[in-house]
Design an enzyme around this catalytic site. Structure first.
Site, PDB file in Angstrom:
ATOM      1  N   ASN A 152       1.049  -1.434   0.351  1.00 48.30           N
ATOM      2  CA  ASN A 152       0.081  -0.251  -0.129  1.00 48.30           C
ATOM      3  C   ASN A 152       1.131   1.028  -0.067  1.00 48.30           C
ATOM      4  O   ASN A 152       0.238   2.568  -0.580  1.00 48.30           O
ATOM      5  CB  ASN A 152      -0.709   0.001   1.231  1.00 48.30           C
ATOM      6  CG  ASN A 152      -0.469  -0.244   2.150  1.00 48.30           C
ATOM      7  OD1 ASN A 152       1.056  -1.219   2.711  1.00 48.30           O
ATOM      8  ND2 ASN A 152      -0.688   0.677   3.533  1.00 48.30           N
ATOM      9  N   GLN A 180      -4.699  -3.168  -2.566  1.00 51.87           N
ATOM     10  CA  GLN A 180      -4.036  -1.730  -3.330  1.00 51.87           C
ATOM     11  C   GLN A 180      -3.850  -2.665  -4.861  1.00 51.87           C
ATOM     12  O   GLN A 180      -4.328  -2.444  -6.236  1.00 51.87           O
ATOM     13  CB  GLN A 180      -2.729  -2.056  -3.132  1.00 51.87           C
ATOM     14  CG  GLN A 180      -3.050  -1.360  -1.891  1.00 51.87           C
ATOM     15  CD  GLN A 180      -3.981   0.646  -1.309  1.00 51.87           C
ATOM     16  OE1 GLN A 180      -3.777   0.931  -2.667  1.00 51.87           O
ATOM     17  NE2 GLN A 180      -3.591   1.231  -0.323  1.00 51.87           N
ATOM     18  N   GLY A 201     -13.877  -1.762  -0.862  1.00 47.97           N
ATOM     19  CA  GLY A 201     -15.009  -0.755  -1.863  1.00 47.97           C
ATOM     20  C   GLY A 201     -13.952   0.502  -1.963  1.00 47.97           C
ATOM     21  O   GLY A 201     -14.129   0.781  -3.312  1.00 47.97           O
ATOM     22  N   HIS A 202     -13.362   1.327  -0.749  1.00 46.06           N
ATOM     23  CA  HIS A 202     -13.326   1.958  -1.003  1.00 46.06           C
ATOM     24  C   HIS A 202     -11.956   3.252  -2.024  1.00 46.06           C
ATOM     25  O   HIS A 202     -11.614   4.376  -1.969  1.00 46.06           O
ATOM     26  CB  HIS A 202     -13.457   3.147   0.283  1.00 46.06           C
ATOM     27  CG  HIS A 202     -12.239   3.091   1.109  1.00 46.06           C
ATOM     28  ND1 HIS A 202     -11.129   4.009   1.279  1.00 46.06           N
ATOM     29  CD2 HIS A 202     -11.678   2.038   1.823  1.00 46.06           C
ATOM     30  CE1 HIS A 202     -10.449   3.401   2.065  1.00 46.06           C
ATOM     31  NE2 HIS A 202     -10.892   1.890   2.304  1.00 46.06           N
ATOM     32  N   THR A 238     -27.876  -7.198   9.937  1.00 44.02           N
ATOM     33  CA  THR A 238     -28.340  -6.087   8.750  1.00 44.02           C
ATOM     34  C   THR A 238     -27.089  -6.176   7.437  1.00 44.02           C
ATOM     35  O   THR A 238     -26.815  -5.093   7.952  1.00 44.02           O
ATOM     36  CB  THR A 238     -29.357  -5.954   8.748  1.00 44.02           C
ATOM     37  OG1 THR A 238     -29.952  -6.126   9.638  1.00 44.02           O
ATOM     38  CG2 THR A 238     -30.557  -5.022   7.467  1.00 44.02           C
ATOM     39  N   CYS A 326      -4.021   4.788   7.405  1.00 45.44           N
ATOM     40  CA  CYS A 326      -3.819   4.255   8.630  1.00 45.44           C
ATOM     41  C   CYS A 326      -3.026   4.790   9.688  1.00 45.44           C
ATOM     42  O   CYS A 326      -3.046   4.186  10.750  1.00 45.44           O
ATOM     43  CB  CYS A 326      -4.298   2.704   8.758  1.00 45.44           C
ATOM     44  SG  CYS A 326      -5.558   2.670   7.409  1.00 45.44           S
TER      45      CYS A 326
END
Length: 388
Positions: A152, A180, A201-202, A238, A326
């Site tokens: 990353n 990545q 996803g992001h 959910t 991060c």
């Protein structure tokens, strides 16, 4: 300052128009709970299963091998802790590398406190693991090899196919954090001998808070969450229907225009690397010069601090990073750059610029121009540069 150039796509990406369009019906009209028996819930259920099939197809997997999660950190934790618990009677040894994301490293450190043994493989100056060291690290207690597909921070792509073959030859589960690599490398889990794969996803223009874990059929891991029957009783709660739909749409887009998109991004990357290297002295390209992600530029600038560089770039409307998002806020130099053998003073001067299809040649040229002036101003203030 009105200009805004975003080059921190390894941290996160903007949601694409196509993904947003796909998501919206599941935030407004089709908001039913997928576990409900009425038709509104049924639409959500169908959307999730369609998304599962799309994600599976993009990886060369089958629907039943895809589990949706909240993101890659959750997927990494589930994969590593799951194998540790499921295979503890067989062995307690795990192999990983020194340059993994902290979602993997901290999970391994947690397991060490529980009595597991972890081997952290070295990497060479380009960030590549030694396959011979991997072979020699395997013993009769080894139950898992977890090596990231691409780093990353420096963008180095590991020899994943060979790692998978070694794992397969020795009957060991192979997990890869492909966060990545997804969208930037064409991945087929069977071709690469991957048993488990984490994605999110992001990083590919889908929303934050959604990811997936691929688990090869036949591998059984404990439930992540107990409660309802969602995700085939493996992960209760959910489902995040809209984001799951967005993730699948993003992966579909990445697959459909892969060659054209990655070729264009790679040309921007090369233009950026060449421009910086030509116009600024005493810089170092971090990561593998060839086997690197098409969107990654990571360079060290001697005699200056990366944080100062980022702040001054931001004042010019340019958003980049000094490494992993991060670990932002940490004063320590990147563990990845240190593992590559860089001294602390050089590692502190790193800059990561990560591109997407939304960047342009004109933006790249603007960054090179501004960077040249900023680096010189910072070096003029640096006692280290003056002494050199």
């Amino acid at each position: 300052m009105n200009r805004s150039i975003y080059m921190d796509n390894a941290a996160t990406t903007r949601i694409s128009d196509e993904v947003l369009e796909a998501i919206m019906p599941y935030l407004k009209e089709n908001y039913g709970n997928p576990s409900s028996i009425y038709s509104l819930g049924g639409k959500s259920k169908v959307a999730i299963e369609d998304a599962r099939e799309t994600v599976a197809n993009c990886l060369g997997a089958s629907k039943k091998e895809i589990f949706f999660t909240s993101g890659a950190s959750e997927s990494d934790n589930w994969a590593i802790k799951g194998i540790a618990e499921a295979f503890e009677s067989k062995g307690n040894h795990i192999i990983t590398s020194k340059i993994e994301h902290h979602a993997v490293l901290h999970t391994c450190e947690y397991l060490e406190k529980k009595g597991f043994e972890v081997t952290y493989l070295d990497v060479d100056e380009n960030g590549v693991i030694d396959l011979e060291q991997l072979r020699q690290s395997i013993n009769d207690r080894t139950i898992l090899i977890t090596i990231m597909f691409a780093n990353n921070e420096v963008g180095t792509i590991q020899p994943i196919k060979e790692i998978g073959e070694i794992a397969k030859e020795n009957g060991i589960i192979f997990h890869t954090d492909a966060v990545q690599a997804i969208g930037n490398v064409k991945i087929d889990v069977n071709e690469y001998n991957i048993d488990m794969l984490s994605l999110t996803g992001h990083k590919i223009h889908a929303p934050k808070g959604v990811g997936a874990l691929y688990v090869r059929s036949g591998i059984r891991i404990p439930n992540l969450l107990h409660g309802g029957a969602q995700e085939r009783r493996k992960r209760a709660g959910t489902e995040n229907v809209a984001s799951i739909v967005g993730l699948a749409k993003a992966m579909e887009i990445c697959s459909s225009n892969f060659e054209e998109r990655t070729k264009r991004i790679a040309s921007l990357r090369d233009r950026l690397i060449e421009g910086i290297s030509t116009n600024i002295e005493e810089v170092r390209l971090n990561g593998h010069p060839v086997d690197r992600l098409c969107n990654n530029v990571n360079m060290c600038f001697k005699y200056i601090e990366g944080e100062s560089l980022l702040l001054m770039l931001d004042m010019e409307g340019i958003q980049g990073s000094s490494g992993s998002a991060c670990t932002s806020g940490s004063l320590d130099p990147s563990h990845v750059l240190l593992a590559l053998g860089l001294p602390h003073e050089i590692a502190h001067g790193s800059l990561r610029l990560s591109l997407s299809e939304y960047n342009t040649e004109e933006e790249v040229d603007y960054v090179i121009e501004k960077l040249q002036g900023i680096v010189q101003r910072l070096r003029d203030m640096s006692p280290l540069y003056q002494r050199a």
